[in-house]
Enzyme design. Structure first.
Site, PDB file in Angstrom:
ATOM      1  N   HIS A  72      41.725  64.737  51.498  1.00 36.83           N
ATOM      2  CA  HIS A  72      42.313  65.616  52.130  1.00 36.83           C
ATOM      3  C   HIS A  72      43.394  66.771  51.269  1.00 36.83           C
ATOM      4  O   HIS A  72      43.905  66.848  50.165  1.00 36.83           O
ATOM      5  CB  HIS A  72      43.574  64.989  53.450  1.00 36.83           C
ATOM      6  CG  HIS A  72      42.882  64.785  54.476  1.00 36.83           C
ATOM      7  ND1 HIS A  72      42.340  63.572  54.159  1.00 36.83           N
ATOM      8  CD2 HIS A  72      42.568  65.089  55.593  1.00 36.83           C
ATOM      9  CE1 HIS A  72      42.331  62.671  55.638  1.00 36.83           C
ATOM     10  NE2 HIS A  72      42.547  64.157  56.185  1.00 36.83           N
ATOM     11  N   LYS A 127      48.851  68.107  53.204  1.00 35.96           N
ATOM     12  CA  LYS A 127      48.724  66.571  54.127  1.00 35.96           C
ATOM     13  C   LYS A 127      50.503  65.916  53.708  1.00 35.96           C
ATOM     14  O   LYS A 127      50.432  65.273  52.590  1.00 35.96           O
ATOM     15  CB  LYS A 127      47.497  65.861  53.987  1.00 35.96           C
ATOM     16  CG  LYS A 127      48.340  65.199  54.829  1.00 35.96           C
ATOM     17  CD  LYS A 127      46.627  64.200  55.867  1.00 35.96           C
ATOM     18  CE  LYS A 127      46.707  63.409  56.678  1.00 35.96           C
ATOM     19  NZ  LYS A 127      46.822  63.539  57.679  1.00 35.96           N
TER      20      LYS A 127
END
Ligand SMILES: NC(=O)C1=CN([C@@H]2O[C@H](COP(=O)(O)OP(=O)(O)OC[C@H]3O[C@@H](n4cnc5c(N)ncnc54)[C@H](OP(=O)(O)O)[C@@H]3O)[C@@H](O)[C@H]2O)C=CC1
Ligand SMILES: O=C(O)C1=N[C@H](C(=O)O)C[C@H](O)C1
Length: 257
Positions: free
Chosen positions: A146, A150
Site C-alpha cells: 500500500h 496507510k
C-alpha cells in the site's frame, strides 16, 4: 433518492465518495461528519457536523471510511443512544473491543462491513478458500502493498484473506499468523500463515496470496489501480443495505457471491 452521510469525508476515499455521489442518479450526499476542515465544495444544504447523532439523523445510510476511533463513536451512538441507520463500514484496523461493538450494533441496524469494497477482492476471497482447502499441503503466505500514508498494518484485506485461508484448513488465524521474520527464526512450521506488509509511494492496494509446495506454486494477485473502485463499491453496498433487516453483512452478500 438515497441520502448518504459520510464519516471520513475529508479523507482520500471520502473525497472520492463526494465526487461519485455528485454524479449518481439514485443517491446523493446529505451529510458529512468533519472533525477538521472540509476543503472540498459540497452541494448546498448538505449538513456538516462533528456530532455522530446529527450525522445519523441527517441521512438514510452512513458510509464510513475513517479511523477506528471514529467508527467506534459511530457504533456507540447506535448501541448506547439508539442511533438507527444502516451503516456501510469500510474502515480497517479495529481492535477486539471495536470488533465486538460492530457485532453489538448489527443487532440493532443493518451493517455491511467489508475490508475491501472491490468486486475483485470479493472473488479473490472465494478463490483463496477453494485453493487453501484443495492445496492443504502448500505453504500459504500473503503479501500486501500500500501507499506510504496507510496507518494500519497488515491491511484489513490481507487479514480477511488470511482468515479465509485459515478457515479453509480448520485453523485459528490468531494461532498461526506470522507477521514478521528476522534473525535465526528456524524453519517454517507447516501450519503458519505469513502476512507481510510493504509500504511505499502511491500504491492504491495490491494483495498476493501465495500457495507454495515443492515443485510448484500458485500466486493469486489482486491490484486496485484506482481508489474510486472502493468508493463506488461502497455506494453500491449502501443502496443494497438500506433494504436489509438488522444484521451483519459482507460484501459477498451484497454481490450475491
Ligand atoms: N474497505 C475498503 O474498501 C477500503 C478501506 N479503506 C480504509 O478506510 C479508512 C480511510 O482510508 P483513507 O481515506 O485512505 O484515509 P484518510 O487518512 O485519507 O482519511 C481518514 C478520514 O478519517 C477522518 N478522521 C480521522 N480522525 C478522526 C476522528 N477522530 N473522528 C472523525 N473522523 C476522523 C479524517 O478526517 P479529518 O481530516 O477531519 O481528520 C479523514 O476524513 C482506512 O481505515 C482504510 O484502511 C480504504 C480504502 C478502501
Ligand atoms: O488504506 C487503504 O488505502 C486501503 N485499505 C484497505 C485495507 O486495509 O485492506 C483496502 C484497500 O486495500 C486500500
Amino acid at each position: 433518492m438515497l441520502n448518504v452521510g459520510i464519516l471520513g469525508s475529508t479523507g482520500r476515499v471520502g473525497s472520492l465518495l463526494i465526487d461519485d455521489l455528485e454524479l449518481d442518479n439514485e443517491a446523493k450526499l446529505s451529510a458529512c461528519y468533519v472533525s477538521s476542515k472540509l476543503t472540498k465544495s459540497i452541494p448546498e444544504n448538505t449538513v456538516v457536523t462533528n456530532e455522530m447523532k446529527i450525522l445519523l439523523d441527517s441521512c438514510d445510510v452512513v458510509i464510513d471510511f475513517s479511523v477506528p476511533v471514529a467508527t467506534q463513536s459511530l457504533l456507540e451512538e447506535v448501541v448506547e443512544n439508539g442511533g438507527n441507520k444502516p451503516l456501510v463500514i469500510a474502515t480497517t484496523g479495529f481492535n477486539k473491543h471495536q470488533q465486538n461493538l460492530l457485532i453489538e450494533a448489527s443487532k440493532k441496524v443493518p451493517i455491511l462491513y467489508a475490508t475491501n469494497m472491490s468486486l475483485g477482492v470479493a472473488v479473490l476471497n472465494k478463490l483463496v478458500t477453494l485453493a487453501s482447502k484443495a492445496l492443504k499441503e502448500f505453504d500459504c503466505e500473503i503479501v500486501e502493498q500500500h501507499h506510504r500514508h496507510k496507518i494500519d498494518s497488515p491491511s484489513g484485506t490481507a487479514l480477511t484473506l488470511a482468515e479465509h485461508a485459515a478457515r479453509a484448513r480448520d485453523l485459528d488465524l490468531d494461532k498461526v499468523r506470522v507477521s514478521g521474520r528476522d534473525g535465526e527464526i528456524g524453519a517454517r512450521t507447516k501450519d503458519e500463515i505469513g502476512v507481510m506488509s510493504l509500504r511505499g509511494g502511491d500504491i492504491v492496494g495490491r494483495h498476493t496470496v501465495g500457495l507454495y509446495n515443492d515443485g510448484e506454486f500458485i500466486e493469486l494477485h489482486h491490484t486496485a489501480t484506482a481508489r474510486n473502485t472502493f468508493s463506488k463499491g461502497a455506494i453500491k453496498a449502501a443502496k443494497w443495505l438500506v433494504n436489509q433487516e438488522p444484521g451483519l453483512y459482507s460484501i459477498n452478500d451484497c454481490l450475491g457471491l
